[in-house]
Write an enzyme that holds these catalytic residues in place. Sequence first.
Site, short mmCIF file in Angstrom:
data_model
loop_
_atom_site.label_atom_id
_atom_site.label_comp_id
_atom_site.label_asym_id
_atom_site.label_seq_id
_atom_site.Cartn_x
_atom_site.Cartn_y
_atom_site.Cartn_z
N ILE A 26 77.99 -10.70 13.08
CA ILE A 26 76.65 -10.24 12.68
C ILE A 26 75.66 -11.39 12.56
O ILE A 26 74.50 -11.19 12.21
CB ILE A 26 76.71 -9.48 11.34
CG1 ILE A 26 77.32 -10.34 10.23
CG2 ILE A 26 77.48 -8.17 11.49
CD1 ILE A 26 77.33 -9.69 8.86
N GLY A 27 76.11 -12.60 12.87
CA GLY A 27 75.21 -13.75 12.80
C GLY A 27 75.90 -15.03 13.22
O GLY A 27 77.11 -15.19 13.02
N GLY A 33 75.39 -19.33 13.11
CA GLY A 33 74.64 -20.47 12.59
C GLY A 33 75.08 -21.76 13.26
O GLY A 33 75.89 -21.75 14.19
N GLY A 34 74.55 -22.87 12.78
CA GLY A 34 74.87 -24.15 13.37
C GLY A 34 76.31 -24.57 13.13
O GLY A 34 76.91 -25.25 13.96
N LYS A 56 82.19 -15.77 6.48
CA LYS A 56 81.52 -16.92 7.08
C LYS A 56 82.61 -17.86 7.59
O LYS A 56 83.29 -18.53 6.81
CB LYS A 56 80.63 -17.63 6.07
CG LYS A 56 79.92 -18.85 6.63
CD LYS A 56 79.12 -19.55 5.55
CE LYS A 56 78.48 -20.82 6.09
NZ LYS A 56 77.73 -21.55 5.04
N ASP A 110 68.81 -26.66 -0.17
CA ASP A 110 68.53 -26.04 1.14
C ASP A 110 68.00 -24.62 0.96
O ASP A 110 68.49 -23.67 1.58
CB ASP A 110 69.79 -26.03 2.01
CG ASP A 110 69.47 -25.73 3.48
OD1 ASP A 110 68.27 -25.78 3.85
OD2 ASP A 110 70.41 -25.44 4.25
#
Length: 296
Positions: free
Chosen positions: A87-88, A90-91, A109, A209
Amino acid sequence: MCPSPVTNKANSSTILYYINIFLPIAIFFTFSIFGYFLFSRFKLKNNRVGVQPTKNGDLCSIWNYDGKIAYEDIVAETEDFDFRYCIGVGGDGSVYRAQLPCGKVVALKKLHRLEAENPAFDKSFRNEIKFLTEIRHRSIVKLHGFCLHRRSMFLIYEYMERGSLFCNLRDEVEAMEMDWTKRVEIIKGIAHALSYLHYDCSPPIVHRDVSSNNVLLNSSFEAFVADFGTAKMLDLESSNQTIIVGTCGYVAPELAYTMVVSKKCDVYSFKVVALETLWESILKKSYHGCHHQLLW
């Protein structure tokens, strides 16, 4: 023949002597045993982190789950992290949607293979586990568990139906649902989370962040601050010098030349996120206001 008074007195003294010696010892051992069982029961009841070895001897831990779960269970639910469940991206990793055997939907994640072998990313991964197991706030994403495995490393989060604030602001359909009231509530949620980290945690925690990518929204558009991989506890007795971390555009400019992290770094990033969240609504209000005046 009756014992003499002297003999009775000697026997009484002997009994009293042994009582004075052994009674405190007996009481001590009784309370020690009672305390041990009481502590064990309390620890068992309140220990929410059930770290257990998987079949391969690696660690897999999960909270708020009645059954047992292992790395193999996660692999089965995501079909070995098939892209259909992603669903996603990232780096440093990808996020997957998974349904546990109990029916609970969670977000995983997972670090990319190369990042998992990088000591810096490994430190960030363990840092996030450390912080999210110690802090509790309604506006901070809940960590349900984690897995350290030879093949992969991943965190098990509370699932957020609407994804990141960043994506919602840039999706026309989602953005239309986010009226002025919802956006203000989102900002308030972020502010409450940062206030908790800065003033209710000891020592204070700086996120470092804060960005719209690291704010997640549930189905009701409630905001949750996420991604504590770069978070840092402030040492009140040191200068708190650090390297520059964070998302470009959200990092406080003074950090570039002072290299000193403080609560103000989060406050600057928060202001950027707040402006980003309200900007579209402000433009719409200004446009409608000008259009209304032109009509007159």
